[in-house]
Design a protein around this motif. Structure first.
Motif, PDB file in Angstrom:
ATOM      1  N   LYS A 115      88.018  62.775  70.659  1.00 23.14           N
ATOM      2  CA  LYS A 115      89.058  63.801  70.892  1.00 23.14           C
ATOM      3  C   LYS A 115      89.630  63.757  72.309  1.00 23.14           C
ATOM      4  CE  LYS A 115      90.614  66.420  67.669  1.00 23.14           C
ATOM      5  NZ  LYS A 115      89.728  66.811  66.555  1.00 23.14           N
ATOM      6  N   PRO A 116      88.761  63.733  73.358  1.00 28.63           N
ATOM      7  CA  PRO A 116      89.281  63.767  74.741  1.00 28.63           C
ATOM      8  C   PRO A 116      90.220  62.621  75.093  1.00 28.63           C
ATOM      9  CG  PRO A 116      86.889  64.110  74.699  1.00 28.63           C
ATOM     10  CD  PRO A 116      87.292  63.704  73.331  1.00 28.63           C
ATOM     11  N   PHE A 117      90.222  61.556  74.329  1.00 28.26           N
ATOM     12  CA  PHE A 117      91.062  60.405  74.688  1.00 28.26           C
ATOM     13  C   PHE A 117      92.531  60.627  74.329  1.00 28.26           C
ATOM     14  CE2 PHE A 117      86.873  58.521  74.764  1.00 28.26           C
ATOM     15  CZ  PHE A 117      86.945  57.627  75.812  1.00 28.26           C
ATOM     16  N   HIS A 118      92.821  61.706  73.560  1.00 29.62           N
ATOM     17  CA  HIS A 118      94.196  62.038  73.177  1.00 29.62           C
ATOM     18  C   HIS A 118      94.919  60.851  72.552  1.00 29.62           C
ATOM     19  CE1 HIS A 118      93.778  65.961  74.850  1.00 29.62           C
ATOM     20  NE2 HIS A 118      93.415  65.454  76.018  1.00 29.62           N
ATOM     21  N   LEU A 119      94.315  60.272  71.511  1.00 38.07           N
ATOM     22  CA  LEU A 119      95.000  59.221  70.768  1.00 38.07           C
ATOM     23  C   LEU A 119      94.932  59.586  69.292  1.00 38.07           C
ATOM     24  CD1 LEU A 119      92.134  57.776  69.948  1.00 38.07           C
ATOM     25  CD2 LEU A 119      92.583  56.397  71.966  1.00 38.07           C
ATOM     26  N   ARG A 120      95.653  58.842  68.483  1.00 35.66           N
ATOM     27  CA  ARG A 120      95.665  59.114  67.058  1.00 35.66           C
ATOM     28  C   ARG A 120      94.328  58.633  66.479  1.00 35.66           C
ATOM     29  NH1 ARG A 120      99.429  56.711  62.450  1.00 35.66           N
ATOM     30  NH2 ARG A 120      99.116  58.422  60.998  1.00 35.66           N
ATOM     31  N   ILE A 121      93.614  59.545  65.796  1.00 36.56           N
ATOM     32  CA  ILE A 121      92.350  59.149  65.179  1.00 36.56           C
ATOM     33  C   ILE A 121      92.512  59.341  63.686  1.00 36.56           C
ATOM     34  CG2 ILE A 121      89.869  59.568  65.042  1.00 36.56           C
ATOM     35  CD1 ILE A 121      90.145  60.885  67.844  1.00 36.56           C
ATOM     36  N   THR A 122      92.372  58.268  62.917  1.00 37.27           N
ATOM     37  CA  THR A 122      92.562  58.365  61.474  1.00 37.27           C
ATOM     38  C   THR A 122      91.320  57.864  60.754  1.00 37.27           C
ATOM     39  OG1 THR A 122      93.589  56.180  61.469  1.00 37.27           O
ATOM     40  CG2 THR A 122      95.066  58.064  61.558  1.00 37.27           C
ATOM     41  N   ARG A 123      91.206  58.301  59.508  1.00 39.57           N
ATOM     42  CA  ARG A 123      90.094  57.862  58.653  1.00 39.57           C
ATOM     43  C   ARG A 123      90.724  57.207  57.435  1.00 39.57           C
ATOM     44  NH1 ARG A 123      85.708  56.027  57.189  1.00 39.57           N
ATOM     45  NH2 ARG A 123      84.187  57.063  55.862  1.00 39.57           N
ATOM     46  N   ILE A 124      90.239  56.049  57.023  1.00 36.38           N
ATOM     47  CA  ILE A 124      90.793  55.412  55.821  1.00 36.38           C
ATOM     48  C   ILE A 124      90.640  56.381  54.654  1.00 36.38           C
ATOM     49  CG2 ILE A 124      90.567  52.975  56.451  1.00 36.38           C
ATOM     50  CD1 ILE A 124      87.932  52.940  54.812  1.00 36.38           C
ATOM     51  N   ALA A 125      91.640  56.395  53.761  1.00 40.80           N
ATOM     52  CA  ALA A 125      91.662  57.351  52.650  1.00 40.80           C
ATOM     53  C   ALA A 125      90.546  57.072  51.658  1.00 40.80           C
ATOM     54  CB  ALA A 125      93.011  57.278  51.936  1.00 40.80           C
ATOM     55  N   HIS A 126      90.241  58.105  50.872  1.00 40.88           N
ATOM     56  CA  HIS A 126      89.249  57.913  49.817  1.00 40.88           C
ATOM     57  C   HIS A 126      89.831  57.176  48.627  1.00 40.88           C
ATOM     58  CE1 HIS A 126      85.381  59.183  50.960  1.00 40.88           C
ATOM     59  NE2 HIS A 126      85.764  60.369  51.386  1.00 40.88           N
ATOM     60  N   GLY A 127      90.567  56.128  48.927  1.00 45.03           N
ATOM     61  CA  GLY A 127      90.932  55.211  47.863  1.00 45.03           C
ATOM     62  C   GLY A 127      89.736  54.332  47.567  1.00 45.03           C
ATOM     63  N   VAL A 128      88.919  54.109  48.631  1.00 48.58           N
ATOM     64  CA  VAL A 128      87.687  53.347  48.412  1.00 48.58           C
ATOM     65  C   VAL A 128      86.719  54.242  47.655  1.00 48.58           C
ATOM     66  CG1 VAL A 128      87.918  51.745  50.316  1.00 48.58           C
ATOM     67  CG2 VAL A 128      87.010  54.003  50.760  1.00 48.58           C
ATOM     68  N   PRO A 129      86.069  53.725  46.625  1.00 45.55           N
ATOM     69  CA  PRO A 129      85.207  54.554  45.774  1.00 45.55           C
ATOM     70  C   PRO A 129      84.108  55.235  46.598  1.00 45.55           C
ATOM     71  CG  PRO A 129      85.284  52.276  44.975  1.00 45.55           C
ATOM     72  CD  PRO A 129      86.035  52.315  46.250  1.00 45.55           C
ATOM     73  N   VAL A 130      83.955  56.534  46.394  1.00 46.30           N
ATOM     74  CA  VAL A 130      82.929  57.287  47.121  1.00 46.30           C
ATOM     75  C   VAL A 130      81.537  56.752  46.764  1.00 46.30           C
ATOM     76  CG1 VAL A 130      81.892  59.571  47.443  1.00 46.30           C
ATOM     77  CG2 VAL A 130      84.372  59.336  47.206  1.00 46.30           C
ATOM     78  N   GLY A 131      80.728  56.546  47.753  1.00 43.54           N
ATOM     79  CA  GLY A 131      79.392  55.996  47.529  1.00 43.54           C
ATOM     80  C   GLY A 131      79.391  54.489  47.425  1.00 43.54           C
TER      81      GLY A 131
END
Lengths: 199, 199
Positions: free
Chosen positions: B162-178
């Motif tokens: 957070k403190p770095f003030h950049l865009r932080i994204t998470r790949i979508a749950h298109g990948v099968p959960v588990g």
């Protein structure tokens, strides 16, 4: 493309040559090997190379052996007059896993296949004939695979072994037709042995 | 028992240590290796050992490399301000197979797993932080596996980045959960990349 670095690609290519190891599995294995501790990879690499170099063939029956004679031929309790003829050393291993056969083996190292240019002189039939002349054999059990080449080889052997006046049997079709001896479970293999018939 | 001679048993035992190679498959492979030409076994053995010895880690991102720097980091066209954080070098390979990502990577070499004693200091998080200080990064894409440890690691990273003030994204749950990133097909993986969201 930067997908796979050269050492991993080379490992994958070599692993891909093994039976049942497809391209994807080979790459997965290569990545695993890349992550293994050095000493474990060394152990694997040495086991394969030293193991392969240590493979000898029994000078009597043609089975894999660590020295001149395989463990079966070296065992005096096994000389009971029965000779089981198989295609490959791994068929000997399959028969031995059954724990129900007490005789000796003869490994042909192939089966007759005129289409592939494999005739009687290309497999160890001459060696079989000379064993029948020198050893005390009462029965020859033809245990080649129940496929076209295996059946043809068994028929051929049954014919040329006639003059020896000994019992010639073929393992029963308990083994699945078209199947592979190596994959047959112990019980089926045992039934096949018990149900063998004169040919 | 005379089932398997020592060199074949040793080969099978070593092969059995590879993932997905059970006892029976290992024995089958060992018998196959025993029947392979010497030079082919040598090539396999050398590829594994020399290949493993040649594995280096990229000093920048931690990916497998043939030298000091991996092929991705060495490619100036890839320095577009995106940093994709993954667990393993093989996840880099999975992402690269998709041919749709043009940025750089950071390999954590593990995910947080307090149960196994793996905390932030046991994986390459410090290295990630120092990269963010020295490199021009606009976006960090958290592409750890969509399993418990992967999600926990992504959450942890999202918090400390957070403190770095950049865009932080998470790949979508298109990948099968588990599931496992490595086994995800290219299309699903691409969808997961496109559907990434701010965290």
């Amino acid at each position: 493309m930067s997908e796979t670095i050269e050492p991993i690609a080379t490992m994958a290519a070599e692993l891909n040559r093994l039976p049942g190891i497809g391209k994807k599995t080979a790459q997965r294995l290569a990545y695993f090997v890349a992550s293994m501790p050095l000493e474990d990879v060394r152990a694997l690499s040495v086991a394969l190379w030293e193991g392969r170099k240590a493979i000898r063939f029994c000078k009597t029956c043609g089975n894999y052996a660590a020295g001149d004679t395989c463990a079966v031929c070296a065992d005096p309790a096994r000389h009971n007059g029965q000779l089981c003829v198989v295609r490959d050393p791994r068929d000997v291993a399959a028969m031995e896993r059954m724990h129900a056969y007490g005789g000796l083996y003869h490994v042909l190292h192939g089966t007759l296949s005129p289409m592939d240019g494999i005739g009687p002189d290309q497999i160890h039939i001459r060696e079989l004939l000379s064993r029948l002349e020198s050893e005390k054999v009462d029965e020859v059990i033809l245990a080649t695979n129940p496929d076209v080449e295996g059946e043809a080889t068994a028929s051929y052997l049954a014919r040329i072994l006639k003059p020896f006046h000994l019992r010639i049997t073929r393992i029963a079709h308990g083994v699945p037709v078209g199947g592979d001896l190596e994959y047959t479970d112990e019980v089926t293999l045992q039934k096949a042995l018990e149900g063998r018939r004169e040919v």
